[in-house]
Design a protein around this motif. Structure first.
Motif, mmCIF file in Angstrom:
data_model
loop_
_atom_site.group_PDB
_atom_site.id
_atom_site.type_symbol
_atom_site.label_atom_id
_atom_site.label_comp_id
_atom_site.label_asym_id
_atom_site.label_seq_id
_atom_site.Cartn_x
_atom_site.Cartn_y
_atom_site.Cartn_z
ATOM 1 N N LEU A 46 0.600 -1.191 0.020
ATOM 2 C CA LEU A 46 0.030 -0.098 0.187
ATOM 3 C C LEU A 46 0.910 1.286 0.025
ATOM 4 N N PHE A 47 2.004 1.347 0.690
ATOM 5 C CA PHE A 47 2.876 2.331 0.762
ATOM 6 C C PHE A 47 3.629 2.569 -0.672
ATOM 7 N N LEU A 48 3.977 1.273 -1.200
ATOM 8 C CA LEU A 48 4.592 1.627 -2.272
ATOM 9 C C LEU A 48 3.581 2.133 -3.632
ATOM 10 N N ASN A 49 2.327 2.052 -3.430
ATOM 11 C CA ASN A 49 1.525 2.369 -4.463
ATOM 12 C C ASN A 49 1.435 3.964 -4.238
ATOM 13 N N ARG A 50 1.147 4.204 -3.025
ATOM 14 C CA ARG A 50 1.122 5.843 -2.526
ATOM 15 C C ARG A 50 2.380 6.587 -3.024
ATOM 16 N N TRP A 51 3.436 5.956 -2.838
ATOM 17 C CA TRP A 51 4.823 6.579 -3.133
ATOM 18 C C TRP A 51 4.798 6.646 -4.736
ATOM 19 N N ARG A 52 4.597 5.684 -5.407
ATOM 20 C CA ARG A 52 4.594 5.707 -6.775
ATOM 21 C C ARG A 52 3.555 6.686 -7.413
ATOM 22 N N GLN A 53 2.366 6.976 -6.731
ATOM 23 C CA GLN A 53 1.575 8.211 -7.332
ATOM 24 C C GLN A 53 2.285 9.538 -7.073
ATOM 25 N N TRP A 54 2.819 9.410 -5.697
ATOM 26 C CA TRP A 54 3.280 10.876 -5.410
ATOM 27 C C TRP A 54 4.512 11.190 -6.578
ATOM 28 N N LEU A 55 5.482 10.023 -6.840
ATOM 29 C CA LEU A 55 6.464 10.236 -7.704
ATOM 30 C C LEU A 55 6.079 10.714 -8.938
ATOM 31 N N GLU A 56 4.910 9.960 -9.502
ATOM 32 C CA GLU A 56 4.490 10.102 -10.755
ATOM 33 C C GLU A 56 3.869 11.550 -11.105
ATOM 34 N N THR A 57 3.284 12.155 -10.001
ATOM 35 C CA THR A 57 2.846 13.625 -9.918
ATOM 36 C C THR A 57 4.048 14.600 -10.081
ATOM 37 N N ARG A 58 4.994 14.420 -9.264
ATOM 38 C CA ARG A 58 6.124 15.371 -9.258
ATOM 39 C C ARG A 58 7.070 15.087 -10.434
ATOM 40 N N LEU A 59 7.316 13.948 -10.963
ATOM 41 C CA LEU A 59 8.234 13.747 -12.103
ATOM 42 C C LEU A 59 7.581 14.105 -13.312
ATOM 43 N N GLY A 60 6.264 14.026 -13.385
ATOM 44 C CA GLY A 60 5.584 13.693 -14.785
ATOM 45 C C GLY A 60 6.064 12.641 -15.662
ATOM 46 N N ALA A 61 6.073 11.617 -14.976
ATOM 47 C CA ALA A 61 6.526 10.441 -15.619
ATOM 48 C C ALA A 61 5.898 9.186 -14.855
ATOM 49 N N ARG A 62 5.879 7.977 -15.698
ATOM 50 C CA ARG A 62 5.186 6.769 -15.171
ATOM 51 C C ARG A 62 6.325 6.195 -14.008
ATOM 52 N N VAL A 63 6.158 5.722 -13.291
ATOM 53 C CA VAL A 63 6.942 5.041 -12.240
ATOM 54 C C VAL A 63 6.750 3.781 -11.900
ATOM 55 N N GLU A 64 7.409 2.715 -11.912
ATOM 56 C CA GLU A 64 7.176 1.471 -11.688
ATOM 57 C C GLU A 64 8.503 1.029 -10.732
ATOM 58 N N PHE A 65 7.888 0.249 -9.520
ATOM 59 C CA PHE A 65 8.703 -0.175 -8.514
ATOM 60 C C PHE A 65 8.922 -1.829 -9.097
ATOM 61 N N VAL A 66 10.331 -2.054 -9.195
ATOM 62 C CA VAL A 66 10.903 -3.509 -9.445
ATOM 63 C C VAL A 66 11.218 -4.194 -8.273
ATOM 64 N N GLN A 67 10.782 -5.108 -7.642
ATOM 65 C CA GLN A 67 11.258 -5.900 -6.482
ATOM 66 C C GLN A 67 11.997 -7.132 -6.789
ATOM 67 N N ARG A 68 12.901 -7.249 -5.946
ATOM 68 C CA ARG A 68 13.450 -8.793 -6.192
ATOM 69 C C ARG A 68 14.199 -9.289 -4.724
ATOM 70 N N PRO A 69 13.918 -10.453 -4.660
ATOM 71 C CA PRO A 69 14.415 -10.832 -3.232
ATOM 72 C C PRO A 69 15.896 -10.976 -2.968
ATOM 73 N N ARG A 70 16.503 -11.150 -3.853
ATOM 74 C CA ARG A 70 17.898 -11.212 -3.921
ATOM 75 C C ARG A 70 18.783 -9.614 -4.340
ATOM 76 N N TYR A 71 19.538 -9.248 -3.465
ATOM 77 C CA TYR A 71 20.354 -8.141 -3.818
ATOM 78 C C TYR A 71 21.061 -8.063 -5.284
ATOM 79 N N ARG A 72 21.509 -9.214 -5.668
ATOM 80 C CA ARG A 72 22.266 -9.319 -6.697
ATOM 81 C C ARG A 72 21.345 -9.261 -7.969
ATOM 82 N N ASP A 73 20.246 -9.497 -7.988
ATOM 83 C CA ASP A 73 19.203 -9.498 -9.101
ATOM 84 C C ASP A 73 18.967 -7.954 -9.437
#
Length: 276
Positions: A46-73
């Motif tokens: 839920l937090f990531l969805n709110r942060w994504r919307q906040w960033l999109e409004t201020r950046l004027g761009a689409r924002v996508e969070f990409v999550q992976r369990p391993r740091y190296r990925d």
């Protein structure tokens, strides 16, 4: 053609044109892809969805969070330029510093710092130091984690205790929270975790404080940074950096930072990671 039919066709055509224009406009917007590892708690959907919307409004761009369990990925995706930026551990940043550039460093409890914590369960007599955990089952968070692997291994080698058979068994949990849960449940006798993740988790789930004993605290290290590839165009880097650095000056931005228990983001200094 009767009047009703004519109006229907006009309205339908107009709606189709507006819809097509909207789709084309969205498709033309640039996409900012930000990689995340379990450096932050991984149950913040839920937090990531709110942060994504906040960033999109201020950046004027689409924002996508990409999550992976391993740091190296995540590191590999960033080095391959598949990601615009990534929130990574300080260890992969130091390893690839010639190819990466600091974008923003979180300020936590007044400083851009955190520690590695060696933890154990509260069953029986808790150990007083890492050296006293010989023969136990030990959980590391990730092989590319400073707090969850590099520091405890350094400690053991520094004390000449790192024989191959020092621990009875070790395993990677692939996440600081996973390590905490493994120790709390008895799956592991001890482990090493990020102090920020530990403190944040205890705020949300106080019962962990009764199940976990803090054995050691490391010196302070530079807080896991948000970085970009060196080749990212300067205009994109500067715009994204300015947006993150100004979060605390915005009411909604402050709420988002508070949800992460952070004070703000700052530009950071590469020298802060020399300890790693």
């Amino acid at each position: 053609m009767n009047e009703a039919r004519r109006r229907f066709l006009i309205h339908t055509t107009a709606a189709m044109l507006v819809g097509t224009a909207g789709i084309s406009s969205a498709a033309l917007r640039p996409t900012i892809r930000i990689g995340l590892t379990p450096v932050i708690l991984d149950d913040h959907s839920l937090f990531l969805n709110r942060w994504r919307q906040w960033l999109e409004t201020r950046l004027g761009a689409r924002v996508e969070f990409v999550q992976r369990p391993r740091y190296r990925d995540i590191t590999d995706l960033l080095l391959n330029r598949t990601l615009t930026a990534a929130w990574i551990c300080g260890y992969p940043y130091v390893r690839h510093r010639s190819k990466l550039r600091l974008l923003a460093v979180p300020v936590y409890q007044g400083k851009p710092r955190y520690r590695s914590l060696v933890i154990s369960g509260t069953r029986g007599q808790p150990p007083s130091s890492l050296e006293h955990m010989q023969g136990q089952v030990f959980a590391f968070s990730d092989p590319d984690s400073n707090s969850g692997y590099l520091y405890p291994m350094y400690r053991l080698r520094e004390s000449l205790a790192a024989r191959p058979d020092f621990f009875r068994r070790t395993f990677f949990s692939w996440g600081h929270r996973n390590t905490i849960e493994a120790v709390a449940s008895g799956l592991a006798d001890g482990g090493a975790v990020d102090s920020y993740v530990w403190e944040s988790l205890v705020r949300q789930h106080p019962h962990y404080a009764e199940q976990i004993h803090l054995v050691e605290r490391s010196p302070e290290f530079g807080f896991p940074p948000i970085v970009t590839h060196q080749d990212l165009p300067e205009t994109i880097h500067a715009h994204l950096a300015a947006t993150l650095h100004q979060m605390h000056a915005d009411a909604e931005g402050r709420e988002l930072l508070e949800a992460l228990y952070l004070d703000r983001f700052e530009s950071g200094d590469a020298a802060d990671f020399n300890g790693i």
